[in-house]
Design a protein around this motif. Sequence first.
Motif, PDB file in Angstrom:
ATOM      1  N   PRO A 219       0.553  -1.370  -0.237  1.00 10.94           N
ATOM      2  CA  PRO A 219       0.081   0.247  -0.092  1.00 10.94           C
ATOM      3  C   PRO A 219       0.964   1.428   0.242  1.00 10.94           C
ATOM      4  N   ASP A 220       0.260   2.116  -0.424  1.00  9.60           N
ATOM      5  CA  ASP A 220       1.175   3.759  -0.619  1.00  9.60           C
ATOM      6  C   ASP A 220       1.331   3.730   0.825  1.00  9.60           C
ATOM      7  N   ARG A 221       1.146   3.340   1.928  1.00  7.03           N
ATOM      8  CA  ARG A 221       2.954   3.875   3.274  1.00  7.03           C
ATOM      9  C   ARG A 221       3.706   2.501   3.067  1.00  7.03           C
ATOM     10  N   CYS A 222       3.482   1.712   2.458  1.00  3.82           N
ATOM     11  CA  CYS A 222       4.961   0.902   2.328  1.00  3.82           C
ATOM     12  C   CYS A 222       5.743   2.053   1.085  1.00  3.82           C
ATOM     13  N   GLU A 223       5.420   2.545   1.048  1.00  2.00           N
ATOM     14  CA  GLU A 223       6.406   3.821  -0.076  1.00  2.00           C
ATOM     15  C   GLU A 223       6.452   4.977   0.204  1.00  2.00           C
ATOM     16  N   GLY A 224       5.226   5.963   1.351  1.00  2.00           N
ATOM     17  CA  GLY A 224       5.978   6.584   1.825  1.00  2.00           C
ATOM     18  C   GLY A 224       7.171   6.164   3.190  1.00  2.00           C
ATOM     19  N   GLU A 225       6.660   4.948   3.928  1.00  2.00           N
ATOM     20  CA  GLU A 225       7.524   5.178   5.052  1.00  2.00           C
ATOM     21  C   GLU A 225       8.628   5.216   3.936  1.00  2.00           C
ATOM     22  N   ALA A 226       9.114   3.796   3.562  1.00  2.00           N
ATOM     23  CA  ALA A 226      10.825   3.802   2.257  1.00  2.00           C
ATOM     24  C   ALA A 226      11.138   5.472   2.141  1.00  2.00           C
ATOM     25  N   VAL A 227       9.899   6.632   1.940  1.00  2.00           N
ATOM     26  CA  VAL A 227      10.992   7.636   1.226  1.00  2.00           C
ATOM     27  C   VAL A 227      11.057   8.856   2.303  1.00  2.00           C
ATOM     28  N   ASN A 228      10.238   8.093   3.468  1.00  2.00           N
ATOM     29  CA  ASN A 228      10.819   8.988   4.771  1.00  2.00           C
ATOM     30  C   ASN A 228      11.932   8.456   5.147  1.00  2.00           C
ATOM     31  N   ARG A 229      12.525   7.383   5.074  1.00  2.00           N
ATOM     32  CA  ARG A 229      13.090   7.211   5.720  1.00  2.00           C
ATOM     33  C   ARG A 229      14.776   7.640   4.446  1.00  2.00           C
ATOM     34  N   VAL A 230      14.595   6.842   3.325  1.00  2.00           N
ATOM     35  CA  VAL A 230      15.816   7.554   2.842  1.00  2.00           C
ATOM     36  C   VAL A 230      15.853   9.205   2.899  1.00  2.00           C
ATOM     37  N   LEU A 231      14.388   9.752   2.846  1.00  2.00           N
ATOM     38  CA  LEU A 231      15.625  11.297   3.379  1.00  2.00           C
ATOM     39  C   LEU A 231      16.390  11.478   4.313  1.00  2.00           C
ATOM     40  N   GLN A 232      15.818  11.197   6.120  1.00  2.00           N
ATOM     41  CA  GLN A 232      16.716  10.850   6.818  1.00  2.00           C
ATOM     42  C   GLN A 232      17.687  10.737   7.185  1.00  2.00           C
ATOM     43  N   ILE A 233      17.528   9.695   6.478  1.00  2.00           N
ATOM     44  CA  ILE A 233      19.454   8.544   5.697  1.00  2.00           C
ATOM     45  C   ILE A 233      19.811  10.100   5.154  1.00  2.00           C
ATOM     46  N   SER A 234      19.522  10.298   3.858  1.00  2.00           N
ATOM     47  CA  SER A 234      20.631  11.452   3.256  1.00  2.00           C
ATOM     48  C   SER A 234      20.511  12.447   3.975  1.00  2.00           C
ATOM     49  N   ALA A 235      19.603  12.493   4.991  1.00  2.00           N
ATOM     50  CA  ALA A 235      19.447  13.944   5.486  1.00  2.00           C
ATOM     51  C   ALA A 235      20.990  14.129   6.541  1.00  2.00           C
ATOM     52  N   MET A 236      21.553  12.498   7.415  1.00  2.00           N
ATOM     53  CA  MET A 236      22.340  12.590   7.857  1.00  2.00           C
ATOM     54  C   MET A 236      24.007  11.898   7.431  1.00  2.00           C
ATOM     55  N   ALA A 237      23.600  11.941   6.841  1.00  2.00           N
ATOM     56  CA  ALA A 237      25.015  11.242   5.309  1.00  2.00           C
ATOM     57  C   ALA A 237      24.727  12.729   5.010  1.00  2.00           C
ATOM     58  N   ASP A 238      25.802  13.519   5.403  1.00  2.00           N
ATOM     59  CA  ASP A 238      26.001  14.502   4.696  1.00  2.00           C
ATOM     60  C   ASP A 238      24.870  15.718   3.478  1.00  2.00           C
ATOM     61  N   MET A 239      24.074  15.398   4.089  1.00  2.00           N
ATOM     62  CA  MET A 239      22.537  16.103   3.422  1.00  2.00           C
ATOM     63  C   MET A 239      22.841  15.977   1.825  1.00  2.00           C
ATOM     64  N   ALA A 240      23.145  14.551   1.617  1.00  2.00           N
ATOM     65  CA  ALA A 240      23.197  13.936   0.237  1.00  2.00           C
ATOM     66  C   ALA A 240      22.393  13.906  -1.173  1.00  2.00           C
ATOM     67  N   PRO A 241      22.641  14.423  -2.251  1.00  2.00           N
ATOM     68  CA  PRO A 241      21.301  14.605  -2.655  1.00  2.00           C
ATOM     69  C   PRO A 241      21.144  13.727  -3.112  1.00  2.00           C
ATOM     70  N   VAL A 242      19.707  13.756  -3.728  1.00  2.00           N
ATOM     71  CA  VAL A 242      18.819  12.311  -3.857  1.00  2.00           C
ATOM     72  C   VAL A 242      17.712  12.545  -4.366  1.00  2.00           C
ATOM     73  N   TYR A 243      17.011  11.126  -5.156  1.00  2.00           N
ATOM     74  CA  TYR A 243      16.367  11.596  -6.246  1.00  2.00           C
ATOM     75  C   TYR A 243      15.835  10.337  -6.252  1.00  2.00           C
ATOM     76  N   ILE A 244      14.198  10.291  -5.853  1.00  2.00           N
ATOM     77  CA  ILE A 244      13.384   9.371  -5.942  1.00  2.00           C
ATOM     78  C   ILE A 244      12.712   8.944  -6.601  1.00  2.00           C
ATOM     79  N   VAL A 245      12.319   8.433  -7.343  1.00  2.00           N
ATOM     80  CA  VAL A 245      12.331   7.817  -8.981  1.00  2.00           C
ATOM     81  C   VAL A 245      10.171   6.993  -8.133  1.00  2.00           C
ATOM     82  N   HIS A 246       9.732   7.231  -9.319  1.00  2.00           N
ATOM     83  CA  HIS A 246       9.113   6.422  -9.372  1.00  2.00           C
ATOM     84  C   HIS A 246       7.306   6.904  -8.329  1.00  2.00           C
TER      85      HIS A 246
END
Length: 463
Positions: A219-246
Amino acid sequence: MYDLVIHNAKVVTEKGIVEANLAILDGKIANILPVMAECEEPSQLPESKEVIDAKGCYLLPGGVDAHTHLDMPLSNGLKSADDFVSGTIAAAVGGTTTVIDYACQDANGTLMEALTEWKKKAKGACVDYGMHMSIVRADDQTLSEMADMVSQGVTSFKTYLVYDMRLSDEELYRVLERSANLGTIVTVHCENYGVLQYRTKKLLAEGKCEPKYHAVSRPDRCEGEAVNRVLQISAMADMAPVYIVHNTCRESIKCIEESRSMGHPVFAETCPQYLLLDDSKYELEPEECVKYVMSPPLRSKADQHYLWEALKNGTVKVVATDHCPFSLAEKKRGLHNFTEIPNGGTGVEERIPLMYSEGRKHGLSYVEIAKLTATNPAKLFGMYPRKGTIRIGSDADLVLYDPDKTVTITHDILHENVDYTCYEGMTVEGYPVMTLLRGQILAKDGSFTGKMGQGQYVRRDLP
Ligand SMILES: [Zn+2]
């Protein structure tokens, strides 16, 4: 003396639409001469070996599709239906002149081996192409090789949070940190693997095995949770630029909006299938339903609306396809077990006509649609201003688009090597009538007229 002049076109530039004669020399845009009354006589045109009269047509920048899977092997032995020849012929006829595909690291292989293999696969390509590099194993050797990729013109990496090639959070963190250090960008397929695995097992155990349950498993939250996690992790990882596909839904877009508002370098992509098709397709008979089994799945009408708004307000910067079709027979392997359906749909040929037709109905201008389908991906992935724009000095990758040509999309008018299209029966207002790659005519009136192998590998720069 120019090689070619395109006369009287409505030229869609980044700054607006100008009525102009566009002159091409040595594959590049050499001049854009606004049409004035006194030079409308053919004798007044700049001197050229060839002239195309574009009266009534728009001249668009050739499409840049930043997300295709041509000749892609799956772990079950299947391969995506389009290889670099058929897929790029389809791209060309549909108005796309550059694709960025995914070279994929082998479980035991190096990045360089993967790049060599994918460049070999792409030899017959008919449009220009770049490669993202999929990282499936973030060990010391791979992290060190990421720098070699930059010198090979690969300035973006792909990571998955699902499938066999998924990375752990630790691995993702390390890739992001390294990428921030190199100045590259990491693209991520976001779904929560643990949740969808558990839900899948449970559905199958309950006898809920039909194709429609694929969407229920994720379901949609399965995607939303993962997007949120990636954004939090990229912010911790020196604010790495990230591009979320599809991106498909509000749950992911609202996280991206929030991160962007805090100044994080976060970029979002969506695809025509998520803008134009919805989860009512999963109520169709299983034989029809299999066509729309993809990950992430189609969402609700409300999500669609949210995505269109996100295109308009600039949260979503890119419309790419995730073109990854399989034949109907292959899709039907999973009629009685949705986990056996190869995921993916069509789009590389339909994207440009769909987006210009439907985008305008949703209030986007030609200039805005050109940015979403060409300029922005070219910028984000280090091809700009060579690709993705109509300006002096850029490659003459151009699409002549007739706004009055009405076409009903059916699989038999398309060039994709597959026996269906996700957009069967949809009518579009306006269609590409000619595609040029570096000044050479690739396609005309719905037919491919170019040569196999005409496409070139595009070395990309750091954005
Ligand atoms: Zn994909």
